[in-house]
Design a protein around this motif. Structure first.
Motif, PDB file in Angstrom:
ATOM      1  N   UNK A 113      14.684   0.739 -43.175  1.00  0.00           N
ATOM      2  CA  UNK A 113      15.843   0.528 -44.010  1.00  0.00           C
ATOM      3  C   UNK A 113      16.839   2.220 -42.293  1.00  0.00           C
ATOM      4  N   UNK A 114      17.437   1.897 -42.461  1.00  0.00           N
ATOM      5  CA  UNK A 114      17.954   2.884 -41.895  1.00  0.00           C
ATOM      6  C   UNK A 114      20.089   2.356 -42.025  1.00  0.00           C
ATOM      7  N   UNK A 115      20.341   3.899 -42.866  1.00  0.00           N
ATOM      8  CA  UNK A 115      21.849   3.898 -42.950  1.00  0.00           C
ATOM      9  C   UNK A 115      22.036   4.861 -42.275  1.00  0.00           C
ATOM     10  N   UNK A 116      23.222   4.214 -41.771  1.00  0.00           N
ATOM     11  CA  UNK A 116      24.270   5.218 -40.768  1.00  0.00           C
ATOM     12  C   UNK A 116      25.181   6.106 -41.826  1.00  0.00           C
ATOM     13  N   UNK A 117      25.539   7.623 -42.515  1.00  0.00           N
ATOM     14  CA  UNK A 117      26.569   7.895 -42.810  1.00  0.00           C
ATOM     15  C   UNK A 117      27.376   7.467 -42.778  1.00  0.00           C
ATOM     16  N   UNK A 118      28.109   7.489 -44.641  1.00  0.00           N
ATOM     17  CA  UNK A 118      29.951   6.587 -44.453  1.00  0.00           C
ATOM     18  C   UNK A 118      29.822   5.161 -44.484  1.00  0.00           C
ATOM     19  N   UNK A 119      28.244   4.574 -43.930  1.00  0.00           N
ATOM     20  CA  UNK A 119      28.273   3.033 -44.005  1.00  0.00           C
ATOM     21  C   UNK A 119      28.781   2.157 -45.397  1.00  0.00           C
ATOM     22  N   UNK A 120      29.698   1.393 -46.033  1.00  0.00           N
ATOM     23  CA  UNK A 120      29.378   0.447 -46.788  1.00  0.00           C
ATOM     24  C   UNK A 120      28.051  -0.342 -47.246  1.00  0.00           C
ATOM     25  N   UNK A 121      27.591  -0.056 -48.502  1.00  0.00           N
ATOM     26  CA  UNK A 121      26.598  -1.062 -48.565  1.00  0.00           C
ATOM     27  C   UNK A 121      26.742  -1.986 -49.800  1.00  0.00           C
ATOM     28  N   UNK A 147      23.869  -2.359 -35.717  1.00  0.00           N
ATOM     29  CA  UNK A 147      24.176  -3.653 -36.154  1.00  0.00           C
ATOM     30  C   UNK A 147      22.723  -4.151 -37.141  1.00  0.00           C
ATOM     31  N   UNK A 148      21.767  -3.233 -37.721  1.00  0.00           N
ATOM     32  CA  UNK A 148      21.128  -3.598 -38.309  1.00  0.00           C
ATOM     33  C   UNK A 148      20.404  -4.205 -39.296  1.00  0.00           C
TER      34      UNK A 148
END
Length: 180
Positions: A2-10, A168-169
């Motif tokens: 999983x790659x979640x960029x900083x500040x991304x709403x999850x 857009x993973x």
């Protein structure tokens, strides 16, 4: 992975949503297998990655054909299969490169694209889907050698190139192949 960029709403989503099959029993069986698979440390190393397939599904066509413009493709794949054991240290997870799958002639990325198109047609995939395999790239494949009674299992994660560039993973599409 999983790659979640900083500040991304999850938000949490169905972890089995990758499966485009209609068979509930199949879903339950493999869900149980995946839940029980042991997690371990993942280490990276650079290795050679060459195509191990000889056929493609041209965009919009139902039948596979030999790779266009490669009359010696069978010979090249055979030579690679015979020599790669002395060149590449096999592992269970591969990031990038060419997809590999036991006992198939067609590129597993092509199969994933066809499955993504089918999922979109059924309404199981909410994002735009290109039917041209050239628009897709392999993120990773995992040879799940530790799945008891599922030897020969491979998972492939593919993504459209424009989605990869835009990070857009969440649009990564996953397929599962099993050769009993």
């Amino acid at each position: 992975m999983v790659h979640v960029p900083v500040g991304t709403h999850v938000s949490q989503r169905d972890k089995h949503a990758w499966n485009a099959h209609e068979y509930e029993e199949w879903d339950r069986e493999f869900g149980t297998l995946f839940e029980g698979y042991p997690e371990g440390e993942l280490r990276a190393r650079a290795e050679v990655s060459l195509p191990c397939h000889t056929s493609v599904f041209p965009a919009g066509q139902q039948l596979m054909v030999d790779i266009p413009g490669h009359p010696l493709c069978d010979d090249l794949v055979e030579a690679w299969q015979e020599t790669r054991g002395g060149i590449v240290r096999g592992g269970e997870m591969q990031v990038g490169g060419f997809a590999d799958e036991e006992d198939v002639d067609v590129d597993p990325v092509d199969v994933a694209v066809r499955t993504a198109v089918y999922a979109a047609e059924r309404g199981d995939w909410q994002w735009p889907v290109s039917d041209d395999p050239a628009d897709w790239v392999l993120l990773a494949d995992w040879y799940a050698s530790g799945l008891r009674r599922r030897e020969g299992s491979t998972l492939h994660w593919v993504i459209q190139r424009e989605d990869l560039i835009a990070r857009r993973f969440e649009r990564t599409f996953t397929t599962f192949a099993w050769n009993p």
